[in-house]
Structures are given as C-alpha cells and as structure tokens.
Design a protein around this motif. Structure first.
Motif, PDB file in Angstrom:
ATOM      1  N   ARG A 184       0.877  -1.176   0.000  1.00 49.23           N
ATOM      2  CA  ARG A 184       0.000   0.000   0.000  1.00 49.23           C
ATOM      3  C   ARG A 184       0.912   1.223   0.000  1.00 49.23           C
ATOM      4  O   ARG A 184       2.016   1.174   0.567  1.00 49.23           O
ATOM      5  CB  ARG A 184      -0.919  -0.108   1.195  1.00 49.23           C
ATOM      6  N   LEU A 185       0.441   2.299  -0.612  1.00 46.65           N
ATOM      7  CA  LEU A 185       1.247   3.515  -0.650  1.00 46.65           C
ATOM      8  C   LEU A 185       1.128   4.233   0.683  1.00 46.65           C
ATOM      9  O   LEU A 185       0.039   4.337   1.251  1.00 46.65           O
ATOM     10  CB  LEU A 185       0.766   4.434  -1.772  1.00 46.65           C
ATOM     11  N   LYS A 186       2.263   4.724   1.166  1.00 44.02           N
ATOM     12  CA  LYS A 186       2.216   5.511   2.406  1.00 44.02           C
ATOM     13  C   LYS A 186       1.772   6.923   2.038  1.00 44.02           C
ATOM     14  O   LYS A 186       2.134   7.433   0.986  1.00 44.02           O
ATOM     15  CB  LYS A 186       3.614   5.584   3.009  1.00 44.02           C
ATOM     16  N   GLU A 187       1.013   7.535   2.898  1.00 43.27           N
ATOM     17  CA  GLU A 187       0.548   8.908   2.609  1.00 43.27           C
ATOM     18  C   GLU A 187       1.654   9.897   2.975  1.00 43.27           C
ATOM     19  O   GLU A 187       2.445   9.621   3.857  1.00 43.27           O
ATOM     20  CB  GLU A 187      -0.703   9.220   3.434  1.00 43.27           C
ATOM     21  N   VAL A 231      -2.173   3.648  -6.512  1.00 37.63           N
ATOM     22  CA  VAL A 231      -1.679   2.349  -7.001  1.00 37.63           C
ATOM     23  C   VAL A 231      -2.216   2.029  -8.402  1.00 37.63           C
ATOM     24  O   VAL A 231      -1.579   1.306  -9.160  1.00 37.63           O
ATOM     25  CB  VAL A 231      -2.021   1.196  -6.021  1.00 37.63           C
ATOM     26  N   TYR A 232      -3.375   2.573  -8.733  1.00 32.13           N
ATOM     27  CA  TYR A 232      -3.949   2.298 -10.062  1.00 32.13           C
ATOM     28  C   TYR A 232      -3.084   2.931 -11.157  1.00 32.13           C
ATOM     29  O   TYR A 232      -2.807   2.324 -12.182  1.00 32.13           O
ATOM     30  CB  TYR A 232      -5.388   2.818 -10.145  1.00 32.13           C
ATOM     31  N   LYS A 233      -2.663   4.201 -10.886  1.00 33.78           N
ATOM     32  CA  LYS A 233      -1.814   4.893 -11.872  1.00 33.78           C
ATOM     33  C   LYS A 233      -0.476   4.165 -11.995  1.00 33.78           C
ATOM     34  O   LYS A 233       0.070   4.019 -13.087  1.00 33.78           O
ATOM     35  CB  LYS A 233      -1.580   6.335 -11.435  1.00 33.78           C
ATOM     36  N   LEU A 234       0.027   3.717 -10.866  1.00 34.87           N
ATOM     37  CA  LEU A 234       1.323   3.032 -10.874  1.00 34.87           C
ATOM     38  C   LEU A 234       1.223   1.727 -11.676  1.00 34.87           C
ATOM     39  O   LEU A 234       2.088   1.414 -12.501  1.00 34.87           O
ATOM     40  CB  LEU A 234       1.754   2.749  -9.424  1.00 34.87           C
ATOM     41  N   SER A 235       0.131   0.999 -11.448  1.00 30.96           N
ATOM     42  CA  SER A 235      -0.094  -0.258 -12.172  1.00 30.96           C
ATOM     43  C   SER A 235      -0.130   0.014 -13.683  1.00 30.96           C
ATOM     44  O   SER A 235       0.481  -0.698 -14.477  1.00 30.96           O
ATOM     45  CB  SER A 235      -1.411  -0.876 -11.682  1.00 30.96           C
ATOM     46  N   GLU A 236      -0.830   1.073 -14.046  1.00 28.43           N
ATOM     47  CA  GLU A 236      -0.952   1.452 -15.467  1.00 28.43           C
ATOM     48  C   GLU A 236       0.409   1.799 -16.067  1.00 28.43           C
ATOM     49  O   GLU A 236       0.755   1.372 -17.159  1.00 28.43           O
ATOM     50  CB  GLU A 236      -1.828   2.703 -15.534  1.00 28.43           C
ATOM     51  N   VAL A 248       0.693  -5.939 -13.142  1.00 28.99           N
ATOM     52  CA  VAL A 248       0.595  -5.915 -11.680  1.00 28.99           C
ATOM     53  C   VAL A 248      -0.777  -5.343 -11.317  1.00 28.99           C
ATOM     54  O   VAL A 248      -1.043  -4.180 -11.607  1.00 28.99           O
ATOM     55  CB  VAL A 248       1.698  -5.014 -11.071  1.00 28.99           C
ATOM     56  N   PRO A 249      -1.641  -6.128 -10.689  1.00 28.39           N
ATOM     57  CA  PRO A 249      -2.977  -5.590 -10.410  1.00 28.39           C
ATOM     58  C   PRO A 249      -2.998  -4.646  -9.207  1.00 28.39           C
ATOM     59  O   PRO A 249      -2.197  -4.801  -8.284  1.00 28.39           O
ATOM     60  CB  PRO A 249      -3.785  -6.857 -10.090  1.00 28.39           C
ATOM     61  N   ASN A 271     -11.204   0.486   2.277  1.00 20.71           N
ATOM     62  CA  ASN A 271     -10.491   1.739   1.989  1.00 20.71           C
ATOM     63  C   ASN A 271      -8.990   1.516   1.753  1.00 20.71           C
ATOM     64  O   ASN A 271      -8.250   2.446   1.522  1.00 20.71           O
ATOM     65  CB  ASN A 271     -10.703   2.747   3.133  1.00 20.71           C
ATOM     66  N   VAL A 272      -8.573   0.262   1.815  1.00 20.12           N
ATOM     67  CA  VAL A 272      -7.143  -0.034   1.597  1.00 20.12           C
ATOM     68  C   VAL A 272      -6.941  -0.493   0.153  1.00 20.12           C
ATOM     69  O   VAL A 272      -7.469  -1.519  -0.262  1.00 20.12           O
ATOM     70  CB  VAL A 272      -6.659  -1.147   2.565  1.00 20.12           C
ATOM     71  N   ALA A 273      -6.167   0.292  -0.596  1.00 21.07           N
ATOM     72  CA  ALA A 273      -5.874  -0.081  -1.993  1.00 21.07           C
ATOM     73  C   ALA A 273      -4.446  -0.610  -2.067  1.00 21.07           C
ATOM     74  O   ALA A 273      -3.530  -0.005  -1.501  1.00 21.07           O
ATOM     75  CB  ALA A 273      -6.034   1.131  -2.900  1.00 21.07           C
ATOM     76  N   VAL A 274      -4.285  -1.747  -2.711  1.00 25.83           N
ATOM     77  CA  VAL A 274      -2.955  -2.369  -2.761  1.00 25.83           C
ATOM     78  C   VAL A 274      -2.537  -2.690  -4.189  1.00 25.83           C
ATOM     79  O   VAL A 274      -3.364  -2.812  -5.097  1.00 25.83           O
ATOM     80  CB  VAL A 274      -2.894  -3.684  -1.932  1.00 25.83           C
ATOM     81  N   LEU A 275      -1.226  -2.848  -4.302  1.00 29.64           N
ATOM     82  CA  LEU A 275      -0.605  -3.347  -5.527  1.00 29.64           C
ATOM     83  C   LEU A 275      -0.136  -4.748  -5.154  1.00 29.64           C
ATOM     84  O   LEU A 275       0.583  -4.906  -4.164  1.00 29.64           O
ATOM     85  CB  LEU A 275       0.598  -2.458  -5.821  1.00 29.64           C
ATOM     86  N   ARG A 276      -0.584  -5.762  -5.915  1.00 30.05           N
ATOM     87  CA  ARG A 276      -0.201  -7.133  -5.523  1.00 30.05           C
ATOM     88  C   ARG A 276       0.801  -7.725  -6.513  1.00 30.05           C
ATOM     89  O   ARG A 276       0.580  -7.691  -7.722  1.00 30.05           O
ATOM     90  CB  ARG A 276      -1.429  -8.035  -5.436  1.00 30.05           C
ATOM     91  N   ILE A 277       1.852  -8.269  -5.954  1.00 30.24           N
ATOM     92  CA  ILE A 277       2.908  -8.866  -6.788  1.00 30.24           C
ATOM     93  C   ILE A 277       3.075 -10.322  -6.369  1.00 30.24           C
ATOM     94  O   ILE A 277       3.448 -10.607  -5.236  1.00 30.24           O
ATOM     95  CB  ILE A 277       4.234  -8.105  -6.600  1.00 30.24           C
TER      96      ILE A 277
END
Ligand SMILES: Cc1ncc(COP(=O)(O)O)c(C=O)c1O
Length: 465
Positions: free
Chosen positions: A381-384, A390-395, A404-405, A415-421
């Motif tokens: 998860r991105l730290k604030e 994370v969506y932009k990063l995935s793109e 990477v979803p 409310n927790v958005a993650v990038l999963r690898i």
C-alpha cells in the motif's frame, strides 16, 4: 512499381514457392472473425495469423498478477504434448493415466498428513474452484443426512467463511442454495476475524472455510484457532462442524517450508483440503486436487457410476471430459523434484519475495501488508501523502510490460488499496531487481520525489563500468 497480384490458385505450381506465406493473399485480407468462411486456408497461414494476433497478449513471464504457473521444464512440455490427445475421463481406455492420478492423490494426502489408518479419497479437478465446489457439496450432503437422521429440519443450511476468500466460495453458496455468512475482514490483520466468526455458527452450519494464503494479501487464516473453536463447540453443543481448507496456493508451500504449522489433516475438524496443481504445484493451468481425510466424509450418493466408457466407472466431478496432460505433468513434478526439490524452489521464491518487499519498504513510499511473507506475495500500500495512486502506478508499469494488479480489499478494509505482486518460480533475483528499478522509475515519472530522497539508485543512474 508494384506489380498486380496474381491469386494463389492462378500461380503456376513451380512459382508457388517463390514467396513465403506472407506473400499469399491470406495476409492482405481480413480474417473471418464472426462467421465461418466458405473455404479455409493453408495450415501455415492459419497458424501464423493466430500466432501473430496473440502477440497482443501480455507476456506471461511478466504477469505478476497470476498465481498460475507460466514455465515448466522441456521434459514436462514433451510429456504434455505426448498426452494432450488423451481424454482423462476414459479411465477404461487409459488405465495407466488413471493409476497415475491415484498415485498423486496418495502423495498429496500424505503430504497433508492424513492419518495412516484412514481410507482417504481424492480426485483431480480442473482447478481449485471445482475442487472447492465438490468438497462443499459433500459437506452440505453430510450435514443434510445427519439432520434427516436426527429428525431435524434441513432446509436452511449455512456456510461460514471470511471476506478474504476467493469468489468461488460465494459461487458455491449461490449455485447450491446455501446461506453465505461472510465474516468481515479484520481491518488490522486483513484475515478472517475469529471472534466475529464464532458469533455466526449454529446447528445449520455445514462447514467453515479457512484459507491457507489468501488471494488478497497472501496471509493465512487462523486455521488452528478455528479448529480449537469448533472442537469446543462440538464438546459443548454436539455440533460436528467440518473445516474445509482452501490451500489453493499454500497447499504446495506450507508442507515444504512451514512443516510445523498445523493447518492440515493433523487438525481434527479439517476434513477436506483443496490445492491448485497449477499454482505452486508448478504445473500449467488447469489442474487442481481435492482430498478428503476419509471416504466417510464423501457421501456415496454424490458418486455416480457410469458404464458407457467400458467397465464400470465411478465419477465424482462437476465436468466430464478433460485433458490427461496436466495430471501427468503433476506426477512429473512430484517425481522430478521430490520434497527436496520443491523445498528448494519454494525457499528461492520466498527469499526473492522477501528481498523485493524489503527494498520497497526501505524506500519509505510503500508499506507491506504481508510482512510475515506467508505466501510469496507482496501486498503493497502507498504511504501517505503521495502524488499518485496504485492504479496509476499499475498502469504506468504496463508500459514496460509488467502486469501488476491494483485493487481494494474486501469489507471491512475496503479503503485499503494495494498493488499485488505474486512471485513465482521463474521470477529470479535478477528479474526482481529489474522490476524494482522499473517501479522506481515509474514512481519518479508520476512525480514521486521520495525516490531520490530515499537514496534509491535505479539502474540507469548507476555509472557504467
Ligand atoms: C485462495 C484461492 N482459492 C481458490 C482459487 C481458485 O483457484 P483456481 O483458479 O485453481 O480455480 C484461487 C485462485 O487464485 C485462490 O487464490
């Protein structure tokens, strides 16, 4: 000047060989897409057209979204090609293949610590989804038979599982008319909350589900604690509620790297386990397995006997025909690798995942939800505060080919958005380093300034020696 094209059928026989397949008309015409053409085309043209079209697919080796195997040894590939034309269900015709399925079931049952005195039973499936549907059906049947025998109502079955399960658990409840009691996620631990679960259990509970490595963050549900709770309930109220362990990913990891973790048939209430051969079983899709601790937990009513393939044949599956190849490929891996081989591969995968996770955390940009690294899965998860999500990063990572979803967790952690690898066998340390550099470059391109501050050097910034 471009000379006028002569149709292939008008070219003299001796001149047909003066061009490659790309010189034929099939490469300057649209291909039939929605309606069959009257006539076909040469095999090499059909092959090449489809082959070229598939270049638009993502690269499976850069697909960090999937748990499913994307690489096998050449010998396994050979075995697969040699058997791709055998229909697995024709046991009478392909008796040796059927025998090999039984051997794999035996090996897995023992790997999952089935008591030696038990008459365990199991079957290959197309994946964990079919395996889970089958075992939950068996638990529904068992519960119903028990209720009937006790003269009690059997019209309101329920099943309990965490919000951290794969969608197939909800499919089971809907398709087979069972009330789903979904335990909200523990918003700090991101796994099933056992206190909440305990409030949902009653005499109509057909089964409790527990995940050995969740799809969302790779963590493990508290299986031993669930077992203890159900033992307590059995003693207290007389309800014998089984646990089905969803070991889709963890079933081929835990026995090799966490041998002391009690999650399997060592636990009294664990009656059935599924595993995906095509995940950390290291076989291509689609192969899964379900093992019942004892045949008494699989109602005979669910086993059909068919005689139209030769001899009398029992069948307990949702579908019928399928390839033999992946059953055989599974046996290949079990023979080829042995426990030592699996252990070494799983250790490498986990080490690479831990390495990558550590590097991401060190940047100060990311936080790791799967910090204990049960499955080799990073849930970052991105730290604030950050300049992107994370969506932009995935793109952005797609530009380099990485898949990477990015997604949000289920309730109560929506409310927790993650990038999963997902780290797999063919994701070496070298690939991990390249991936890390690409993520850093992507963060920078999206305006993240911490990349510099954290002193992270991307490959491009290293002096060339
Ligand atoms: C925990 C879990 N259970 C079940 C499944 C479904 O498995 P399959 O794709 O083998 O049907 C998955 C797939 O990712 C999973 O992660």
């Amino acid at each position: 000047m471009i000379s006028k094209k002569v149709p292939l059928d008008k070219i003299k026989e001796s001149e047909k060989w003066l061009t490659s397949k790309y010189g034929t008309r099939f490469f300057e015409e649209s291909v039939p897409k929605y309606e069959m053409a009257e006539s076909g085309m040469p095999a090499n043209a059909a092959y090449q057209l489809i082959h070229d079209e598939l270049n638009l697919d993502g690269n499976p080796d850069l697909n960090l979204a999937t748990f499913v195997t994307t690489w096998m040894e050449p010998e396994a590939n050979q075995l697969i090609m040699e058997n791709v034309h055998k229909n697995f269900i024709d046991h009478d015709e392909y008796q040796q293949t059927a025998m090999i399925e039984k051997r794999v079931v035996n090996m897995l049952a023992r790997l999952f610590r089935v008591p030696e005195e038990n008459s365990f039973i199991g079957v290959s499936t197309i994946g964990s989804s079919e395996a889970i549907l089958l075992s939950l059906l068996a638990h529904k049947w068992m519960w119903r038979e028990r209720r009937k025998a006790e003269g009690k109502s059997f019209d309101r079955p329920n099943i309990i599982f965490g919000a951290d399960v794969h969608v197939v658990w909800e499919k089971f409840a809907k398709y087979f008319d069972v009330e789903a009691r979904v335990v909200p996620m523990d918003s700090r631990k991101f796994i099933l909350n056992i206190d909440e679960m305990s409030k949902m259990i009653d005499e109509n509970t057909i089964c409790v589900g527990a995940v050995l490595g969740t799809t969302f963050t790779g963590q493990c549900d508290p299986i031993k604690e669930i077992n203890d709770l159900l033992l307590h309930i059995k003693k207290d109220k007389g309800w014998d509620i089984p646990i089905h362990v969803d070991g889709a990913s963890g079933g081929f990891i835990a026995p090799f790297v966490y041998p002391d973790l009690e999650w399997d048939f060592r636990l009294e209430q664990v009656r059935s386990i599924n595993v995906s051969g095509h995940k950390y079983g290291l076989v291509y899709p689609g192969i899964g397995w379900v093992i019942f601790k004892d045949e008494k937990y699989l109602p005979s009513d669910l086993i059909f006997n068919v005689n139209y393939l030769g001899g009398e044949m029992p069948t307990f599956t949702l579908n019928f025909s399928k390839n033999s190849d992946m059953v055989l490929a599974q046996y290949y891996n079990l023979l080829r690798l042995g426990k030592e081989g699996y252990k070494k591969i799983m250790r490498n995968i986990l080490d690479n995942a831990t390495y990558l996770s550590k590097r991401f955390v060190e940047t100060g940009i990311f936080e790791e939800l799967n910090s204990k690294m049960f499955l080799p899965v990073l849930a970052l998860r991105l730290k604030e505060p950050v300049d992107f999500d994370v969506y932009k990063l995935s793109e952005k990572l797609r530009e380099r080919g990485w898949i990477v979803p990015a997604y949000t967790l289920p309730p109560n952690a929506e409310n927790v958005a993650v990038l999963r690898i997902v780290v797999k066998e063919n994701f070496s340390r070298d690939m991990a380093e390249m991936f890390f550099n690409d993520v850093m470059n992507a963060c920078k391109a999206l305006g993240e300034t911490k990349v510099k501050k954290a002193g992270v050097k991307t490959e491009k910034e290293h002096p060339i020696c």
